[in-house]
Design a protein around this motif. Structure first.
Motif, PDB file in Angstrom:
ATOM      1  N   THR A 129       0.834  -1.205   0.000  1.00 39.07           N
ATOM      2  CA  THR A 129       0.000   0.000   0.000  1.00 39.07           C
ATOM      3  C   THR A 129       0.866   1.251   0.000  1.00 39.07           C
ATOM      4  O   THR A 129       0.601   2.213  -0.729  1.00 39.07           O
ATOM      5  N   MET A 130       1.910   1.234   0.812  1.00 40.98           N
ATOM      6  CA  MET A 130       2.821   2.382   0.873  1.00 40.98           C
ATOM      7  C   MET A 130       3.490   2.622  -0.484  1.00 40.98           C
ATOM      8  O   MET A 130       3.631   3.756  -0.916  1.00 40.98           O
ATOM      9  N   VAL A 131       3.891   1.545  -1.137  1.00 37.88           N
ATOM     10  CA  VAL A 131       4.538   1.675  -2.450  1.00 37.88           C
ATOM     11  C   VAL A 131       3.569   2.292  -3.457  1.00 37.88           C
ATOM     12  O   VAL A 131       3.917   3.226  -4.185  1.00 37.88           O
ATOM     13  N   GLY A 187       1.807   6.461  -6.858  1.00 40.40           N
ATOM     14  CA  GLY A 187       0.629   7.153  -7.378  1.00 40.40           C
ATOM     15  C   GLY A 187       0.668   8.641  -7.125  1.00 40.40           C
ATOM     16  O   GLY A 187      -0.030   9.410  -7.779  1.00 40.40           O
ATOM     17  N   GLY A 188       1.467   9.037  -6.179  1.00 43.65           N
ATOM     18  CA  GLY A 188       1.595  10.452  -5.849  1.00 43.65           C
ATOM     19  C   GLY A 188       0.788  10.785  -4.613  1.00 43.65           C
ATOM     20  O   GLY A 188      -0.383  10.427  -4.508  1.00 43.65           O
ATOM     21  N   GLU A 189       1.444  11.419  -3.681  1.00 41.20           N
ATOM     22  CA  GLU A 189       0.753  11.790  -2.455  1.00 41.20           C
ATOM     23  C   GLU A 189      -0.417  12.701  -2.781  1.00 41.20           C
ATOM     24  O   GLU A 189      -0.407  13.419  -3.767  1.00 41.20           O
ATOM     25  N   GLY A 190      -1.409  12.641  -1.927  1.00 43.26           N
ATOM     26  CA  GLY A 190      -2.599  13.443  -2.149  1.00 43.26           C
ATOM     27  C   GLY A 190      -3.693  12.679  -2.865  1.00 43.26           C
ATOM     28  O   GLY A 190      -4.742  13.241  -3.178  1.00 43.26           O
ATOM     29  N   THR A 194      -6.859  10.263  -3.239  1.00 46.56           N
ATOM     30  CA  THR A 194      -7.980   9.920  -2.365  1.00 46.56           C
ATOM     31  C   THR A 194      -7.947   8.420  -2.130  1.00 46.56           C
ATOM     32  O   THR A 194      -7.291   7.675  -2.858  1.00 46.56           O
ATOM     33  N   GLN A 195      -8.691   7.975  -1.111  1.00 41.29           N
ATOM     34  CA  GLN A 195      -8.771   6.540  -0.843  1.00 41.29           C
ATOM     35  C   GLN A 195      -9.321   5.799  -2.048  1.00 41.29           C
ATOM     36  O   GLN A 195      -8.838   4.729  -2.410  1.00 41.29           O
ATOM     37  N   ARG A 196     -10.320   6.390  -2.696  1.00 42.52           N
ATOM     38  CA  ARG A 196     -10.924   5.760  -3.880  1.00 42.52           C
ATOM     39  C   ARG A 196      -9.898   5.630  -5.004  1.00 42.52           C
ATOM     40  O   ARG A 196      -9.818   4.602  -5.670  1.00 42.52           O
ATOM     41  N   GLU A 197      -9.108   6.674  -5.240  1.00 39.33           N
ATOM     42  CA  GLU A 197      -8.088   6.626  -6.294  1.00 39.33           C
ATOM     43  C   GLU A 197      -7.034   5.562  -5.993  1.00 39.33           C
ATOM     44  O   GLU A 197      -6.623   4.820  -6.885  1.00 39.33           O
ATOM     45  N   LEU A 198      -6.631   5.483  -4.725  1.00 42.32           N
ATOM     46  CA  LEU A 198      -5.630   4.486  -4.349  1.00 42.32           C
ATOM     47  C   LEU A 198      -6.196   3.069  -4.486  1.00 42.32           C
ATOM     48  O   LEU A 198      -5.512   2.176  -4.984  1.00 42.32           O
ATOM     49  N   ALA A 199      -7.437   2.872  -4.079  1.00 43.90           N
ATOM     50  CA  ALA A 199      -8.076   1.556  -4.208  1.00 43.90           C
ATOM     51  C   ALA A 199      -8.122   1.141  -5.677  1.00 43.90           C
ATOM     52  O   ALA A 199      -7.836  -0.012  -6.019  1.00 43.90           O
ATOM     53  N   SER A 200      -8.447   2.072  -6.544  1.00 38.92           N
ATOM     54  CA  SER A 200      -8.499   1.788  -7.974  1.00 38.92           C
ATOM     55  C   SER A 200      -7.110   1.437  -8.511  1.00 38.92           C
ATOM     56  O   SER A 200      -6.952   0.477  -9.261  1.00 38.92           O
ATOM     57  N   LEU A 201      -6.111   2.205  -8.100  1.00 37.88           N
ATOM     58  CA  LEU A 201      -4.737   1.970  -8.533  1.00 37.88           C
ATOM     59  C   LEU A 201      -4.252   0.587  -8.095  1.00 37.88           C
ATOM     60  O   LEU A 201      -3.586  -0.118  -8.842  1.00 37.88           O
ATOM     61  N   MET A 202      -4.648   0.181  -6.884  1.00 38.98           N
ATOM     62  CA  MET A 202      -4.225  -1.106  -6.332  1.00 38.98           C
ATOM     63  C   MET A 202      -5.116  -2.259  -6.793  1.00 38.98           C
ATOM     64  O   MET A 202      -4.794  -3.413  -6.543  1.00 38.98           O
ATOM     65  N   ALA A 203      -6.228  -1.927  -7.432  1.00 34.05           N
ATOM     66  CA  ALA A 203      -7.209  -2.920  -7.883  1.00 34.05           C
ATOM     67  C   ALA A 203      -7.739  -3.748  -6.715  1.00 34.05           C
ATOM     68  O   ALA A 203      -7.817  -4.969  -6.776  1.00 34.05           O
ATOM     69  N   ARG A 251      -7.595  12.942   1.575  1.00 32.44           N
ATOM     70  CA  ARG A 251      -6.388  12.752   0.766  1.00 32.44           C
ATOM     71  C   ARG A 251      -5.318  12.099   1.632  1.00 32.44           C
ATOM     72  O   ARG A 251      -5.204  12.383   2.819  1.00 32.44           O
ATOM     73  N   LEU A 252      -4.528  11.233   1.007  1.00 35.60           N
ATOM     74  CA  LEU A 252      -3.541  10.431   1.725  1.00 35.60           C
ATOM     75  C   LEU A 252      -2.140  10.990   1.526  1.00 35.60           C
ATOM     76  O   LEU A 252      -1.748  11.305   0.399  1.00 35.60           O
ATOM     77  N   HIS A 253      -1.423  11.088   2.636  1.00 35.24           N
ATOM     78  CA  HIS A 253      -0.052  11.625   2.603  1.00 35.24           C
ATOM     79  C   HIS A 253       0.843  10.795   3.504  1.00 35.24           C
ATOM     80  O   HIS A 253       0.399  10.307   4.547  1.00 35.24           O
ATOM     81  N   LEU A 254       2.106  10.670   3.093  1.00 34.51           N
ATOM     82  CA  LEU A 254       3.095  10.032   3.953  1.00 34.51           C
ATOM     83  C   LEU A 254       3.481  11.011   5.052  1.00 34.51           C
ATOM     84  O   LEU A 254       3.590  12.215   4.804  1.00 34.51           O
ATOM     85  N   THR A 255       3.696  10.501   6.245  1.00 37.48           N
ATOM     86  CA  THR A 255       4.238  11.317   7.329  1.00 37.48           C
ATOM     87  C   THR A 255       5.754  11.307   7.195  1.00 37.48           C
ATOM     88  O   THR A 255       6.310  10.582   6.349  1.00 37.48           O
ATOM     89  N   GLU A 256       6.441  12.050   8.030  1.00 34.57           N
ATOM     90  CA  GLU A 256       7.911  12.007   8.007  1.00 34.57           C
ATOM     91  C   GLU A 256       8.419  10.596   8.304  1.00 34.57           C
ATOM     92  O   GLU A 256       9.276  10.091   7.576  1.00 34.57           O
TER      93      GLU A 256
END
Length: 141
Positions: free
Chosen positions: A36-38, A43-46, A48-57, A89-94
């Motif tokens: 998921t982190m990869v 996919g680029g930070e920012g 949405t959960q829906r966009e990430l779910a689609s990207l990950m299938a 929107r999803l972002h990595l922390t430090e």
């Protein structure tokens, strides 16, 4: 030969993931979490959960559980979307960025080991084949 191809691909994929999983075990994340982190980073930070779910299938409820655990570990954060109050929107922390640096270094080292002795032209051909297979798979939807 063709009938062996899908099994060979699956075998290589399983072995590669298993080896990488072993190298990441000390970081305290499961394969589903580091994958998921990869995807989030690629996919680029920012996203949405829906966009990430689609990207990950994967289905959104499955992703939500993964994101909850990553957020509890302090590796990601959800931020309100300025355009849509319902979206996050999803972002990595430090610590998430530091984690990805370690993951990337270990994944790169494994890649070098796994592809040792494989000609770069062969890798290029294999990638073209995989992209074509994925294009064909997308048409199956």
């Amino acid at each position: 030969m063709k009938d062996q191809f899908p099994f060979a691909v699956a075998r290589v994929t399983r072995r590669w993931r298993k080896l990488l999983d072993e190298r990441l075990k000390d970081l305290g994340v499961t394969q589903a979490r580091w994958t998921t982190m990869v995807y989030l980073q690629q996919g680029g930070e920012g996203l949405t959960q829906r966009e990430l779910a689609s990207l990950m299938a994967i289905e959104n409820p499955t992703l939500v559980r993964l994101l909850d655990s990553l957020e509890q570990q302090g590796l990601i954060e959800r931020r309100a979307c300025p355009n849509d109050r319902r979206a996050r929107r999803l972002h990595l922390t430090e610590p998430g960025r530091e984690f990805m640096e370690v993951l990337t270094a270990r994944a790169d080292a494994l890649c070098e080991e796994m592809l040792a002795g494989v000609d770069s032209d062969d890798i290029e051909v294999a990638l073209r084949v995989f992209h074509k297979i994925m294009d064909n798979a997308e048409k199956q939807k």
